[in-house]
Design a protein around this motif. Sequence first.
Motif, PDB file in Angstrom:
ATOM      1  N   VAL A 237     -46.889  51.652 -33.052  1.00 32.07           N
ATOM      2  CA  VAL A 237     -45.548  51.677 -32.463  1.00 32.07           C
ATOM      3  C   VAL A 237     -44.694  52.616 -33.301  1.00 32.07           C
ATOM      4  O   VAL A 237     -44.482  52.385 -34.495  1.00 32.07           O
ATOM      5  CB  VAL A 237     -44.928  50.263 -32.428  1.00 32.07           C
ATOM      6  N   GLN A 238     -44.204  53.682 -32.674  1.00 28.09           N
ATOM      7  CA  GLN A 238     -43.445  54.692 -33.408  1.00 28.09           C
ATOM      8  C   GLN A 238     -41.954  54.418 -33.440  1.00 28.09           C
ATOM      9  O   GLN A 238     -41.289  54.659 -34.440  1.00 28.09           O
ATOM     10  CB  GLN A 238     -43.718  56.071 -32.810  1.00 28.09           C
ATOM     11  N   SER A 246     -33.325  45.106 -22.434  1.00 26.66           N
ATOM     12  CA  SER A 246     -34.744  45.474 -22.478  1.00 26.66           C
ATOM     13  C   SER A 246     -34.986  46.415 -23.648  1.00 26.66           C
ATOM     14  O   SER A 246     -34.045  46.922 -24.262  1.00 26.66           O
ATOM     15  CB  SER A 246     -35.167  46.149 -21.165  1.00 26.66           C
ATOM     16  N   VAL A 247     -36.242  46.628 -23.956  1.00 26.04           N
ATOM     17  CA  VAL A 247     -36.632  47.543 -25.038  1.00 26.04           C
ATOM     18  C   VAL A 247     -37.727  48.466 -24.525  1.00 26.04           C
ATOM     19  O   VAL A 247     -38.704  48.011 -23.920  1.00 26.04           O
ATOM     20  CB  VAL A 247     -37.175  46.762 -26.265  1.00 26.04           C
ATOM     21  N   THR A 248     -37.568  49.758 -24.782  1.00 23.98           N
ATOM     22  CA  THR A 248     -38.631  50.711 -24.473  1.00 23.98           C
ATOM     23  C   THR A 248     -39.385  51.010 -25.758  1.00 23.98           C
ATOM     24  O   THR A 248     -38.800  51.471 -26.749  1.00 23.98           O
ATOM     25  CB  THR A 248     -38.064  52.011 -23.865  1.00 23.98           C
ATOM     26  N   VAL A 249     -40.666  50.716 -25.733  1.00 23.99           N
ATOM     27  CA  VAL A 249     -41.519  50.837 -26.912  1.00 23.99           C
ATOM     28  C   VAL A 249     -42.344  52.118 -26.797  1.00 23.99           C
ATOM     29  O   VAL A 249     -43.035  52.330 -25.799  1.00 23.99           O
ATOM     30  CB  VAL A 249     -42.448  49.620 -27.051  1.00 23.99           C
ATOM     31  N   HIS A 250     -42.266  52.951 -27.814  1.00 22.06           N
ATOM     32  CA  HIS A 250     -43.039  54.195 -27.847  1.00 22.06           C
ATOM     33  C   HIS A 250     -44.307  53.938 -28.663  1.00 22.06           C
ATOM     34  O   HIS A 250     -44.241  53.719 -29.883  1.00 22.06           O
ATOM     35  CB  HIS A 250     -42.215  55.313 -28.472  1.00 22.06           C
ATOM     36  N   VAL A 251     -45.436  53.950 -27.982  1.00 26.31           N
ATOM     37  CA  VAL A 251     -46.722  53.619 -28.599  1.00 26.31           C
ATOM     38  C   VAL A 251     -47.610  54.858 -28.659  1.00 26.31           C
ATOM     39  O   VAL A 251     -47.915  55.460 -27.627  1.00 26.31           O
ATOM     40  CB  VAL A 251     -47.442  52.511 -27.813  1.00 26.31           C
ATOM     41  N   LYS A 252     -48.015  55.224 -29.878  1.00 27.20           N
ATOM     42  CA  LYS A 252     -48.933  56.347 -30.060  1.00 27.20           C
ATOM     43  C   LYS A 252     -50.361  55.824 -30.005  1.00 27.20           C
ATOM     44  O   LYS A 252     -50.783  55.024 -30.834  1.00 27.20           O
ATOM     45  CB  LYS A 252     -48.674  57.042 -31.393  1.00 27.20           C
TER      46      LYS A 252
END
Length: 465
Positions: A237-238, A246-252
């Motif tokens: 998780v970056q 809500s939450v937007t999760v940036h996943v590498k």
Amino acid sequence: MADESFDVVIIGSGPGGYIAAVRASQLGLKTAIVERDKLGGICLNWGCIPTKALLRSAEVYMLMEQAEEFGLSAEKIGFDGKKIVERSRKVADKLSSGIQFLMKKNKVSVIEGTAKLAGKGIVEVEKDGKAEKIKAKNIILATGARARELKGMEADGELIWTYKHAMTPKEMPKSLLVIGSGAIGIEFASFYRSFGADVTVVEVLDRILPVEDEEISKQAERAFKKRGIKIITGAEVQKLDKGENSVTVHVKTKKGTEEITVDRVISAVGITGNVENLGLEDMGIKIEKGHVVVDKWCETDVKGIYAIGDLVGAPWLAHKASHEGVLAAERIAGVKDAHPLDVTKVPGCTYSHPQVASVGLTEAKAKEAGYKVKVGRAPFQANGKAIALGETDGFIKTVFDEKTGELLGAHMIGPEVTELIQGYVVARQLETTEADLMAAIFPHPTLSEHMHESVLDAFGRPLNF
């Protein structure tokens, strides 16, 4: 209490601290325990116990949904999140009161306030702006640990949660993402999925439950995916972008970067010891990676000061803390037959659905240690009790030293395995061999029969599959 002297003063009343206090008192030591919040610590009030109450509600709800499979009928099945949480809190409060009784029964002085070391044999306790000093011949630090947080992804209690927030949700989220797939992360993933949430688990390593045997991890992943839990391994998780609700999760991932929007995020990336504001540095007590360094007797490099439980590091388990509490108390009292902790005899349990439990070496670790092993596996699909329960997913795996027959490790996934594991724990403690286990008579029909079958299978003698 000022100027009073004790043989032992314990700072922190979690499962390590309060057990140390009871054992010290049993050994005739004048004992006091200092607690800044509720007796029982994190485990009893915000960890082990209330989470199991939550998971029990989830288990009952899942059974209600499966009523038809058992020849039963139920209409308008539903849940009240607020009442689920209220029951969990009542369970915790009841046990916290029980600790109060234990302290009184064992004549342990309970001192309320925040403690710190204030010189050799001196503990300073502050409450409501007032401080008092207590003399202590020996001190046991049992201040526990708290959730570790990732930089830039700190919990706010609203959109981003630690385990503590996840236990008392204002409302049940429709979707959530869990960062970390250790026991805490997986238990909450399992809990929220049971009540219909879309759940995603992100793990930086290449498999979930990474401390478990690899076969167990693979079976767990299959079982959780079957329940509808999305699992992303080898991913990081970056960053987290917070919205209004809500939450937007940036996943590498290995394939690139993925954006996942969820109602809530649970951060379960480990814990760090509560080492701050204790006066440790002033006393010359060594700290490494957020944990106090101790010897095999739980003594720090300052004579007469001990540390136990999560404060001293992995495995971060309540029963390990309790064992260390007894060990420290017995060391202080001069008990001659006390033995240092052997971490390979500490069982681990994950109360998800299905449950996971283990003790000793994994197959890979046993081979790394130079053992030539014999491995047994017994699938619950061949167990009569499991079939009757309607829970046949999973298996029991045992690892033996081929040369001596020593039970090196046992690993389970399936129904009630957190209760079954104690059989192998006792076996390892007694240095039981495969011959002893094969000669033992297991009751029928039980899940425990498959503990026997796994041993038999390791030596080519299974009787029921």
